[in-house]
Design a protein around this motif. Sequence first.
Motif, mmCIF file in Angstrom:
data_model
loop_
_atom_site.group_PDB
_atom_site.id
_atom_site.type_symbol
_atom_site.label_atom_id
_atom_site.label_comp_id
_atom_site.label_asym_id
_atom_site.label_seq_id
_atom_site.Cartn_x
_atom_site.Cartn_y
_atom_site.Cartn_z
ATOM 1 N N SER A 1 0.862 -1.294 -0.018
ATOM 2 C CA SER A 1 0.049 -0.130 -0.052
ATOM 3 C C SER A 1 1.096 1.302 0.073
ATOM 4 C CB SER A 1 -0.853 0.142 1.424
ATOM 5 O OG SER A 1 -1.567 1.185 1.278
ATOM 6 N N ALA A 2 1.924 1.458 0.941
ATOM 7 C CA ALA A 2 2.592 2.533 0.980
ATOM 8 C C ALA A 2 3.440 2.523 -0.324
ATOM 9 C CB ALA A 2 3.540 2.386 2.194
ATOM 10 N N LEU A 3 3.956 1.570 -0.956
ATOM 11 C CA LEU A 3 4.739 1.704 -1.995
ATOM 12 C C LEU A 3 4.016 2.171 -3.235
ATOM 13 C CD1 LEU A 3 7.361 0.983 -3.717
ATOM 14 C CD2 LEU A 3 6.695 -1.219 -4.043
ATOM 15 N N LEU A 4 2.866 1.611 -3.527
ATOM 16 C CA LEU A 4 1.749 2.094 -4.380
ATOM 17 C C LEU A 4 1.476 3.476 -4.489
ATOM 18 C CD1 LEU A 4 -0.275 -1.091 -4.972
ATOM 19 C CD2 LEU A 4 1.419 -0.518 -6.166
ATOM 20 N N ASP A 5 1.260 4.009 -3.161
ATOM 21 C CA ASP A 5 1.276 5.337 -3.047
ATOM 22 C C ASP A 5 2.372 6.254 -3.386
ATOM 23 O OD1 ASP A 5 -1.503 5.436 -2.115
ATOM 24 O OD2 ASP A 5 -1.109 5.192 0.077
ATOM 25 N N ILE A 6 3.288 5.709 -3.105
ATOM 26 C CA ILE A 6 4.791 6.481 -3.428
ATOM 27 C C ILE A 6 4.762 6.560 -4.907
ATOM 28 C CG2 ILE A 6 7.073 6.628 -3.474
ATOM 29 C CD1 ILE A 6 6.804 5.095 -0.628
ATOM 30 N N ILE A 7 4.587 5.414 -5.634
ATOM 31 C CA ILE A 7 4.781 5.267 -6.982
ATOM 32 C C ILE A 7 3.720 6.161 -7.707
ATOM 33 C CG2 ILE A 7 4.573 3.915 -8.844
ATOM 34 C CD1 ILE A 7 5.997 1.753 -7.232
ATOM 35 N N ALA A 8 2.340 6.183 -6.921
ATOM 36 C CA ALA A 8 1.285 7.107 -7.642
ATOM 37 C C ALA A 8 1.753 8.478 -7.453
ATOM 38 C CB ALA A 8 0.105 6.813 -6.789
ATOM 39 N N CYS A 9 2.419 8.989 -6.227
ATOM 40 C CA CYS A 9 3.042 10.306 -6.392
ATOM 41 C C CYS A 9 3.717 10.625 -7.544
ATOM 42 C CB CYS A 9 3.440 10.730 -4.981
ATOM 43 S SG CYS A 9 2.232 10.828 -3.528
ATOM 44 N N TYR A 10 4.802 9.526 -7.572
ATOM 45 C CA TYR A 10 5.647 9.871 -8.786
ATOM 46 C C TYR A 10 5.192 10.215 -10.086
ATOM 47 C CZ TYR A 10 9.130 8.126 -12.138
ATOM 48 O OH TYR A 10 9.850 8.149 -13.341
ATOM 49 N N LEU A 11 4.216 9.155 -10.254
ATOM 50 C CA LEU A 11 3.665 9.157 -11.644
ATOM 51 C C LEU A 11 2.699 10.382 -11.964
ATOM 52 C CD1 LEU A 11 2.184 5.674 -12.007
ATOM 53 C CD2 LEU A 11 4.129 6.718 -13.482
ATOM 54 N N GLU A 12 2.132 10.939 -10.731
ATOM 55 C CA GLU A 12 1.370 12.187 -10.791
ATOM 56 C C GLU A 12 2.096 13.529 -11.010
ATOM 57 O OE1 GLU A 12 -2.101 10.603 -7.858
ATOM 58 O OE2 GLU A 12 -0.700 12.104 -7.049
ATOM 59 N N HIS A 13 3.549 13.317 -10.870
ATOM 60 C CA HIS A 13 4.435 14.460 -11.045
ATOM 61 C C HIS A 13 5.208 14.215 -12.339
ATOM 62 C CE1 HIS A 13 3.293 15.374 -6.934
ATOM 63 N NE2 HIS A 13 3.587 16.643 -7.138
ATOM 64 N N CYS A 14 4.969 13.122 -13.225
ATOM 65 C CA CYS A 14 5.695 12.973 -14.304
ATOM 66 C C CYS A 14 4.929 13.624 -15.483
ATOM 67 C CB CYS A 14 5.677 11.379 -14.568
ATOM 68 S SG CYS A 14 6.679 10.413 -13.826
ATOM 69 N N ASP A 15 5.631 14.529 -16.190
ATOM 70 C CA ASP A 15 5.064 14.965 -17.475
ATOM 71 C C ASP A 15 4.996 13.821 -18.594
ATOM 72 O OD1 ASP A 15 3.922 16.252 -19.484
ATOM 73 O OD2 ASP A 15 5.611 17.607 -19.718
ATOM 74 N N LEU A 16 4.016 12.884 -18.556
ATOM 75 C CA LEU A 16 3.956 11.812 -19.690
ATOM 76 C C LEU A 16 3.704 12.322 -21.061
ATOM 77 C CD1 LEU A 16 1.887 9.086 -17.988
ATOM 78 C CD2 LEU A 16 4.214 9.104 -18.132
ATOM 79 N N SER A 17 4.609 12.130 -21.938
ATOM 80 C CA SER A 17 4.552 12.887 -23.038
ATOM 81 C C SER A 17 3.581 11.881 -24.108
ATOM 82 C CB SER A 17 5.997 13.049 -23.682
ATOM 83 O OG SER A 17 6.068 13.452 -25.266
ATOM 84 N N GLU A 18 2.798 12.649 -24.594
ATOM 85 C CA GLU A 18 1.861 12.022 -25.615
ATOM 86 C C GLU A 18 2.666 11.616 -26.842
ATOM 87 O OE1 GLU A 18 -2.514 12.518 -27.786
ATOM 88 O OE2 GLU A 18 -2.110 13.808 -26.115
ATOM 89 N N GLN A 19 3.421 12.885 -27.332
ATOM 90 C CA GLN A 19 4.293 12.320 -28.511
ATOM 91 C C GLN A 19 5.023 11.297 -28.220
ATOM 92 O OE1 GLN A 19 3.782 14.401 -31.118
ATOM 93 N NE2 GLN A 19 5.261 12.936 -32.020
ATOM 94 N N ALA A 20 5.591 10.904 -27.218
ATOM 95 C CA ALA A 20 6.395 9.814 -26.886
ATOM 96 C C ALA A 20 5.622 8.513 -27.481
ATOM 97 C CB ALA A 20 7.048 9.582 -25.462
#
Length: 296
Positions: A143-162
């Motif tokens: 649970s804690a790990l998934l929350d941390i990874i979710a925080c990481y992903l929420e701050h990633c600028d996922l590029s649609e172009q990629a």
Amino acid sequence: MKTTYQTIIQNYFHSFRAEVSMAAFSNTKPGLVVEDSIDYYRLWYVYQGEGQIILNDRIFDVRAGHLVLLPPGTPQTFGNSERSIGIFWCHFRASLGDMQVFELFKLPICVIPENKDQMIGLFTKLIEAYHSRGITRELRMRSALLDIIACYLEHCDLSEQALVDNETLEKIDRVLEYIDVHLAENIGVEELARLVYLHPNYFIGFFKNFVGCSPIHYVNIRRLERAKRLLEETSDQISSVAMKVGMKNHYLSRLFKQVTGLSPSRYRQIFRSSYRGQFLEERGVPVDDDDSRTIF
């Protein structure tokens, strides 16, 4: 971001499975230099100090407030300056199919979460769970790990172009768009496979690797999602809803009951009742609804 790309990403991480192998807080010595090649993920939150990471001949500066995710399978070098550096960290292994998530989404090495206290709290929970001997240890670590990874992903600028530039994802995108447009019709694996010029047997594994389920299962998921929207937003008869999503009435009812525990008509009634109650309560209007059947 394009809806089909969102679907790909959401389904990709829906299949995410991770196993924590170690979690701790460390203060490194000044002038430390470590070279390593690992077969697991490293996840750090820099509490204080600063340092440098060399990954694939690229240099990344990390400092207090940075959340760092390092992928397996690449030589890595870390060094810090004359000051010590304090790091919350964990090692974990994850299976995400045949393609590495870093390669697929071109994720950054480092992001900067806004809430420092939240990150410290999550890593503290992870470390405490790691040292626990209770029966819920694995659940609390995950649970804690998934929350941390979710925080990481929420701050990633996922590029649609990629994603657009990825030939394989372009094929999946073509298939998902076709499914959405033709939900009211019969959809077979053979016709989906023809869209991307693959043999049906190979196509099933290809599709599942990216989307996380078989093509037919995905079609049923999309049909159920559209049926929910129609039940929520229209007054169409159940038979009309079933026809619009390419199902017979009895099959839609059976699938709805199997997934939600409710018939389509009860789902509509409960959705509208709960929405009405929330709407009134938000405006300070007392709600007197003693219909206990709404939870069944």
